[in-house]
Write an enzyme that holds these catalytic residues in place. Structure first.
Site, mmCIF file in Angstrom:
data_model
loop_
_atom_site.group_PDB
_atom_site.id
_atom_site.type_symbol
_atom_site.label_atom_id
_atom_site.label_comp_id
_atom_site.label_asym_id
_atom_site.label_seq_id
_atom_site.Cartn_x
_atom_site.Cartn_y
_atom_site.Cartn_z
ATOM 1 C CG PHE A 222 -1.833 -1.230 1.273
ATOM 2 C CD1 PHE A 222 -2.761 -1.508 0.278
ATOM 3 C CD2 PHE A 222 -1.685 -2.132 2.317
ATOM 4 C CE1 PHE A 222 -3.538 -2.661 0.334
ATOM 5 C CE2 PHE A 222 -2.451 -3.289 2.375
ATOM 6 C CZ PHE A 222 -3.378 -3.555 1.390
ATOM 7 C CD GLU A 226 6.981 4.406 -3.821
ATOM 8 O OE1 GLU A 226 5.752 4.386 -3.708
ATOM 9 O OE2 GLU A 226 7.583 5.234 -4.529
ATOM 10 N NE ARG A 304 1.167 10.116 -8.287
ATOM 11 C CZ ARG A 304 0.822 9.765 -9.528
ATOM 12 N NH1 ARG A 304 -0.380 10.026 -9.986
ATOM 13 N NH2 ARG A 304 1.677 9.143 -10.305
ATOM 14 C CG PHE A 338 2.674 8.925 -4.183
ATOM 15 C CD1 PHE A 338 3.424 8.090 -3.393
ATOM 16 C CD2 PHE A 338 3.352 9.893 -4.937
ATOM 17 C CE1 PHE A 338 4.816 8.194 -3.338
ATOM 18 C CE2 PHE A 338 4.744 10.016 -4.886
ATOM 19 C CZ PHE A 338 5.479 9.157 -4.080
ATOM 20 C CB THR A 433 5.101 12.644 -10.779
ATOM 21 O OG1 THR A 433 5.762 12.380 -9.546
ATOM 22 C CG2 THR A 433 3.618 12.376 -10.632
ATOM 23 C CD GLU A 705 -1.142 4.849 -6.611
ATOM 24 O OE1 GLU A 705 -0.663 5.556 -5.727
ATOM 25 O OE2 GLU A 705 -0.729 4.847 -7.782
#
Ligand code: LUZ
Ligand code: MOS
Length: 778
Positions: A222, A226, A304, A338, A433, A705
């Site tokens: 989730f 990361e 974002r 995010f 991004t 997402e």
């Protein structure tokens, strides 16, 4: 095709980090973390811990063989606190012992003396004091300043969203094993094996080629793994490098919740301007992101937020500014969406505020401002919109006018129970991004028996990416799926991977797999053409058979593979894929950052018990832009899971830190997550199947997402229910709408009265204190 893991999952045979059979001689680690949110370390007493039974070693920053630094985007994060601690839960020392129990017992014997320093937990306070992670960022389109004059309606307000605990079922952890020539093999529960490899390389000083990171699967990520899996991998690998013994650390739930960052809480100010036709013509928004004590991924998350701050609406004049604020909390990190959901909540709040003040339903404003193909996003990308299609289909799916009337009738007839309804459109950009991260590789081997193994940079974390990768291989070769095995994700097979994140994993790694398989396929076809003495262009592989001009040739898949091998032609390929056409100028804030966008619209109905403040989500009916789904079962699972996780964030889940920066909601007894009873009683998912070309794998759009943001609709449905109970109530745009908050919002007059009484009692108390000595004299 069902998820290829479903069989081993249901039998309890799937292997997670803590299921890996341990090697003889394995030691266990446990972390001593700061009990104080901010301060100077005066003394660290390890003596008792070092002499505790079973303890082999206690490591601190002094033992680091490389550098004490794990910051990913900005080098501002120490692995071990050196002179200062910056948040409760910051690692200070690592105990290595013969057993897990002994390691944790010894941690309790460590004593630390800390000179306290001022603690900041509020992002606005941090911004005021200049505590920023990076300089503020601004995205801009048109001219807001000169547009306010032309607005017929202007509304200002504030919106707040809280954090969210990832609560992956598998906690963070790592297992490091020494090999020959200084190699360390690391099993890690990470979304990003390369990030782990880099972090371990920095901390140990070992070159990246000495570090093998291997991941079979995660029990959920989730976004929480990361970047934040790096810490545990670095700790274990450092210990292994020093002690030359295997070291394992699988965090307990409370360690995990306490020491890791969460979704970023945001506090935001908005100003929205509409003309008499209810077109939004100006929008000004300022975001205060609570980043925690170090950068982690916060600058990317912040960006974002700006990308998605106008959600699914075209607004010609926008100025959006975002501050990443340094506070004394664990570094907040990636979480499904995010930063996008945080930005979208604010524009939805602004629209709801306008609707309140104008005495109309929010969907009238929403509908008039939906993105259309040919519009421009505030970051310059041209819009290819499915917003209107999704909206219209959703409206007819639930017959919005009839549904609204049903709600109104119900509310008229019931005093204690009130219903509310909301429409929530979404638009989410697909691609990292950070343009350079949009690349992936796949390694495909065809064996001489016709079976195939594929490795990619994709991490299976329950989202079903391995099933999709397998489908790509089976489809390109036209072979039975049982001939294909998806291998674990390993940095020796696939190098320099991007994290499995940004909803882009199946696209990027699926396309790399497509590249590799297509290359092998063209070699196979050439061999078949040679053997069958026909043109290559008439060869086709179908259902494990070779066809020429649509006619069975008598040659099958296995024979073709063997023949190719006999001709000494490679049956292996390493495919590389980069998303074409994307670019972004970070300074100008303009470009074409996304491969494509995903759209959808959800309609949410709730029922509130106005006596108790509790509520239920009756139904969520949604139309989602799947492009052309390559696996409907998996994609529906992602929609349902994302939706419920979003509803949890908006209604139940309350991350509470006290003024000292201590996490009060540090267990599942105090942190409420959605269970089966919080799931909407009815979920209807309709596919918007489009024939348009797009850059998704097999045109099957990313689905990880986007559905989380449908959950935002629950907040506004609850708010509408509250207002039909009490029109004088103007609930703050302050998520989550917990039952407690909801109850207070139902009776604002009573809350005010209670506050007044409390206030006057306070005054009387101070008066009494003040007058009592004089009273004694009398
Ligand atoms: N991670 C990242 C992400 O590093 N960059 C992104 O753009 C992103 N977007 C969504 C989720 N994770
Ligand atoms: Mo993510 S928030 O796609 O790791």
């Amino acid at each position: 095709m069902k998820n290829i893991d479903s069989y081993t999952h249901t039998r309890g045979e799937s292997v997670y980090l803590d299921d890996i059979p341990v090697v003889a001689g394995t030691l266990y680690a446990a972390c001593f973390d700061s009990p104080v949110a901010h301060g100077k370390i005066i003394n660290l007493d390890l003596h008792a811990a070092e002499n505790s039974p079973g303890v082999v070693r206690v490591l601190t920053h002094k033992d680091i063989t490389g550098i004490n630094q794990i910051g990913g985007i900005i080098p501002d994060e120490e692995l071990f606190a050196e002179y200062h601690v910056h948040f409760c839960g910051m690692p200070v020392a690592l105990v290595i012992a013969e057993t897990e129990y002994q390691a944790r017992a010894a941690v309790k014997k460590i004593k630390i003396e800390i000179e306290p320093l001022p603690i900041i937990t509020d992002p606005r306070e941090a911004a005021e004091k200049g505590e920023l992670i990076v300089p503020p960022r601004t995205f801009k389109i048109g001219e807001c300043d000169t547009t306010w004059d032309q607005c017929d309606h202007i509304f200002v307000g504030r919106a707040d969203t809280n954090g969210q605990e990832h609560l992956y079922i598998e906690t963070q952890g790592a297992y490091a094993i020494p090999g020959e020539q200084g190699v360390v093999k690391i099993y890690s529960s990470t979304q990003s094996p390369t990030a782990v490899q880099r972090a371990v390389s920095k901390v140990t000083g070992l070159a990246m080629h000495l570090l093998e990171v291997d991941v079979t699967r995660l029990g959920g990520g989730f976004g929480g793994k990361e970047d934040q899996a790096n810490t545990w991998a670095a700790l274990c690998a450092l210990a292994t490098h020093i002690l030359k013994r295997p070291v394992k650390y699988s965090l307990s739930r409370m360690e995990d919740i306490r020491m890791t960052g969460k979704r970023h809480p945001y506090s935001s100010d908005f100003k929205i301007g509409l003309n008499k036709d209810l077109k939004i013509i100006a929008y000004e928004v300022t975001f205060y992101q609570n980043a925690g004590a170090s950068a982690d991924l916060s600058p990317a998350v912040l960006e974002r937020t700006l990308f998605h701050c106008t959600n699914t609406y075209f607004i010609p004049n926008v100025i959006a500014t975002a501050y990443s604020c340094r506070t004394n909390l664990p570094p907040n990190t990636a979480f499904r969406g995010f930063g996008g959901p945080q930005g979208m909540f604010v524009i939805e709040s602004a629209i709801a505020k306008a609707a309140d003040e104008l005495g109309i339903d929010a969907d009238i404003i929403q509908q008039r401002n939906l993105l259309q193909t040919g519009d421009e996003f505030l970051y310059g990308q041209k819009v290819v919109s499915e917003a209107g299609e999704c909206w219209n289909k959703a409206i007819s799916l639930c017959n919005l006018e009839a549904a609204k009337k049903e709600v109104a009738d119900f509310n008229l007839k019931n005093d204690q129970y009130k219903k509310g309804i909301s429409v929530m459109p979404i638009c989410f950009g697909i691609s990292f991004t950070n343009t350079l991260m949009n690349q992936a590789r796949a390694l495909v081997h065809v064996y001489t028996d016709g079976s195939v193994v594929v490795s990619t940079g994709a991490i299976e974390m329950g989202q079903g990416v391995n099933t999709k990768i397998l489908q790509v291989v089976a489809q390109v070769f036209s072979i039975d799926p049982s001939r294909v095995k998806v291998n674990s994700t390993n940095t020796y097979r696939i190098a320099n991977t991007s994290p499995s994140a940004a909803s882009a994993t199946a696209d990027l790694n699926g396309k790399a797999t497509l590249v590799a398989c297509s290359e092998i396929l063209s070699r196979l076809k050439k061999v078949a053409a040679d053997e069958l003495k026909v043109e290559e262009s008439v060869i086709e592989l179908k259902d494990e058979l070779v066809f020429t001009n649509g006619i069975k040739s008598g040659m099958n898949w296995e024979q073709l593979v063997l023949t190719t091998f006999a001709k000494r032609i490679s049956l292996s390929e390493h495919g590389h894929y980069t998303t074409p056409g994307i670019h972004f100028d970070k300074v100008a804030g303009k470009g074409h950052p996304f491969a494509y966008h995903v759209y959808g619209t959800a309609i949410t109905t709730v029922t509130v018990d106005c006596l108790r403040g509790i509520y239920e989500v009756d139904s969520v009916k949604l139309v989602h832009d799947f492009g052309s789904s390559m696996n409907r079962v998996i994609d529906i699972g992602q929609i349902e899971g994302g939706l419920v996780q979003g509803i949890g964030w908006m209604t139940l889940e309350e991350v509470v830190y006290d003024q000292e920066g201590r996490l009060r909601s540090n267990a599942l007894s105090t942190y409420k997550v959605p269970d089966i009873y919080s799931v909407p009683k009815e979920i209807v998912i309709e596919f918007l199947d489009t024939q348009k070309d797009n850059l998704a794998i097999f045109r099957s759009k990313a689905v990880g997402e986007p559905p989380l943001m449908y959950g935002i609709g629950a907040f506004f449905a609850l708010r509408n229910a509250i207002r039909s109970f009490n029109l004088l109530s103007k609930p703050a745009f302050d998520a989550p709408m917990t039952p407690e908050k909801l109850l207070l919002n139902l009776y604002p007059e009573k809350v005010d009265a209670i506050k007044r009484v409390a206030k006057s009692e306070e005054i009387r108390e101070t008066e009494m204190e003040y007058t009592s000595p004089a009273a004694k004299v009398i």
